[in-house]
Design a protein around this motif. Structure first.
Motif, short mmCIF file in Angstrom:
data_model
loop_
_atom_site.label_atom_id
_atom_site.label_comp_id
_atom_site.label_asym_id
_atom_site.label_seq_id
_atom_site.Cartn_x
_atom_site.Cartn_y
_atom_site.Cartn_z
N MET A 1 0.86 -1.18 0.00
CA MET A 1 0.00 0.00 0.00
C MET A 1 0.90 1.24 0.00
O MET A 1 1.80 1.37 0.82
CB MET A 1 -0.90 -0.03 1.24
N SER A 2 0.66 2.14 -0.91
CA SER A 2 1.51 3.32 -1.02
C SER A 2 1.20 4.32 0.09
O SER A 2 0.15 4.28 0.73
CB SER A 2 1.32 3.98 -2.39
N ASP A 3 2.13 5.25 0.29
CA ASP A 3 1.92 6.29 1.31
C ASP A 3 0.73 7.16 0.96
O ASP A 3 -0.01 7.61 1.84
CB ASP A 3 3.18 7.16 1.45
N ASN A 4 0.52 7.41 -0.34
CA ASN A 4 -0.60 8.24 -0.78
C ASN A 4 -1.92 7.56 -0.44
O ASN A 4 -2.86 8.21 0.02
CB ASN A 4 -0.49 8.51 -2.28
N THR A 5 -2.00 6.24 -0.64
CA THR A 5 -3.22 5.50 -0.31
C THR A 5 -3.47 5.51 1.19
O THR A 5 -4.59 5.70 1.64
CB THR A 5 -3.13 4.06 -0.82
N ARG A 6 -2.41 5.33 1.97
CA ARG A 6 -2.56 5.38 3.43
C ARG A 6 -3.03 6.75 3.89
O ARG A 6 -3.86 6.87 4.80
CB ARG A 6 -1.23 5.04 4.10
N THR A 7 -2.49 7.79 3.28
CA THR A 7 -2.90 9.15 3.63
C THR A 7 -4.37 9.36 3.32
O THR A 7 -5.11 9.93 4.12
CB THR A 7 -2.05 10.18 2.87
N HIS A 8 -4.83 8.88 2.16
CA HIS A 8 -6.24 9.03 1.79
C HIS A 8 -7.15 8.25 2.74
O HIS A 8 -8.22 8.72 3.11
CB HIS A 8 -6.48 8.61 0.35
N LEU A 9 -6.72 7.05 3.12
CA LEU A 9 -7.51 6.28 4.09
C LEU A 9 -7.57 6.98 5.43
O LEU A 9 -8.62 7.03 6.08
CB LEU A 9 -6.92 4.88 4.26
N LEU A 10 -6.45 7.57 5.85
CA LEU A 10 -6.41 8.29 7.12
C LEU A 10 -7.33 9.51 7.07
O LEU A 10 -8.09 9.77 8.01
CB LEU A 10 -4.98 8.71 7.45
N ILE A 11 -7.28 10.25 5.97
CA ILE A 11 -8.16 11.42 5.82
C ILE A 11 -9.62 11.00 5.86
O ILE A 11 -10.45 11.62 6.52
CB ILE A 11 -7.84 12.17 4.51
N GLY A 12 -9.96 9.90 5.18
CA GLY A 12 -11.33 9.40 5.19
C GLY A 12 -11.77 8.99 6.59
O GLY A 12 -12.89 9.28 7.02
N ARG A 13 -10.89 8.34 7.32
CA ARG A 13 -11.25 7.89 8.67
C ARG A 13 -11.34 9.06 9.64
O ARG A 13 -12.21 9.07 10.51
CB ARG A 13 -10.25 6.84 9.14
N VAL B 1 -21.89 6.79 8.85
CA VAL B 1 -20.51 7.12 9.17
C VAL B 1 -19.75 5.88 9.62
O VAL B 1 -18.58 5.69 9.27
CB VAL B 1 -20.46 8.23 10.25
N LEU B 2 -20.39 5.01 10.40
CA LEU B 2 -19.72 3.78 10.81
C LEU B 2 -19.40 2.88 9.61
O LEU B 2 -18.34 2.25 9.56
CB LEU B 2 -20.57 3.03 11.84
N ILE B 3 -20.30 2.85 8.64
CA ILE B 3 -20.02 2.10 7.41
C ILE B 3 -18.84 2.74 6.67
O ILE B 3 -17.93 2.05 6.21
CB ILE B 3 -21.27 2.04 6.51
N TYR B 4 -18.84 4.06 6.59
CA TYR B 4 -17.75 4.77 5.92
C TYR B 4 -16.43 4.59 6.67
O TYR B 4 -15.37 4.50 6.06
CB TYR B 4 -18.09 6.25 5.76
N LEU B 5 -16.50 4.53 7.99
CA LEU B 5 -15.29 4.33 8.79
C LEU B 5 -14.68 2.96 8.49
O LEU B 5 -13.46 2.81 8.42
CB LEU B 5 -15.63 4.45 10.28
N ARG B 6 -15.53 1.97 8.28
CA ARG B 6 -15.05 0.62 7.98
C ARG B 6 -14.53 0.52 6.56
O ARG B 6 -13.53 -0.14 6.30
CB ARG B 6 -16.19 -0.38 8.20
N PHE B 7 -15.20 1.16 5.61
CA PHE B 7 -14.82 1.12 4.19
C PHE B 7 -14.67 2.55 3.68
O PHE B 7 -15.55 3.05 2.97
CB PHE B 7 -15.88 0.39 3.36
N PRO B 8 -13.56 3.24 4.00
CA PRO B 8 -13.45 4.66 3.67
C PRO B 8 -13.35 4.98 2.18
O PRO B 8 -13.66 6.09 1.76
CB PRO B 8 -12.19 5.10 4.41
N GLY B 9 -12.95 4.06 1.36
CA GLY B 9 -12.83 4.36 -0.07
C GLY B 9 -11.73 5.37 -0.33
O GLY B 9 -10.81 5.54 0.46
N SER B 10 -11.83 6.07 -1.42
CA SER B 10 -10.81 7.05 -1.75
C SER B 10 -11.24 8.43 -1.26
O SER B 10 -12.43 8.71 -1.14
CB SER B 10 -10.55 7.09 -3.26
N ALA B 11 -10.27 9.24 -0.99
CA ALA B 11 -10.55 10.59 -0.51
C ALA B 11 -9.66 11.57 -1.24
O ALA B 11 -8.63 11.21 -1.80
CB ALA B 11 -10.31 10.69 1.00
N GLU B 12 -10.07 12.80 -1.23
CA GLU B 12 -9.26 13.87 -1.82
C GLU B 12 -8.04 14.13 -0.95
O GLU B 12 -8.02 13.79 0.23
CB GLU B 12 -10.09 15.16 -1.90
N ASP B 13 -7.05 14.78 -1.52
CA ASP B 13 -5.93 15.24 -0.70
C ASP B 13 -6.42 16.30 0.26
O ASP B 13 -7.39 17.01 -0.02
CB ASP B 13 -4.84 15.83 -1.59
#
Length: 152
Positions: A1-13, A59-71
């Motif tokens: 998993m790339s750093d960019n993907t981790r960052t997007h997941l973190l932003i989503g969460r 929100v709980l569903i989104y927390l479990r499956f955050p998908g992609s997020a903007e920078d």
């Protein structure tokens, strides 16, 4: 998993956690509404509490499956994003001393300017917007709008 993907997941969460906190606060606020039981069997509490529960579930569903997020926004985008709620808070705070028309004018003018309108167009739009809503509330709906302590 790339750093960019981790960052997007973190932003989503992080966004999901913030929205969950808002859902809980909205639900608590909605449950505190007092009303006369004889007026309506469900009362005014049902809608805000139901919306809070629905938002919490989503929100709980989104927390479990955050998908992609903007920078995460930076620079002028971040300033505009933070300026909108700040403008709203200032407008609400000035509602009592300045009244409806002045506070809605301020909110509309600053929001228009933040979204790229010239100052002249922002002011013209704000004057029209405030006048239209004042006319609708005062004459069509016959709702009292405060004029503010400053204006009488």
């Amino acid at each position: 998993m790339s750093d960019n993907t981790r960052t997007h997941l973190l932003i989503g969460r992080i966004s999901a956690i913030v929205l969950f906190i808002l859902a809980v606060a909205y639900g608590i606020g909605g449950s505190q509404i007092e009303y006369a039981f004889a007026s309506d069997p469900l009362g005014p509490r049902v809608m805000p509490v139901a919306l809070a529960v629905l938002l919490g579930i989503l929100v709980l569903i989104y927390l479990r499956f955050p998908g992609s997020a903007e920078d995460f926004p930076t620079g002028s985008s971040l300033v505009r994003i933070l300026a909108i709620p700040l403008t709203l808070i200032v407008s609400v705070a000035l509602f009592e001393p300045l009244g409806f028309v002045a506070s809605i004018f301020l909110l509309t003018a600053v929001t228009g300017w933040l979204f790229g309108a010239t100052i002249k167009l922002s002011v013209i739009g704000a004057v029209v917007h405030a006048a239209v809503w004042w006319f609708i509330f005062s004459f069509l709906l016959e709702v009292y709008l405060p004029t503010g302590a400053v204006f009488g």
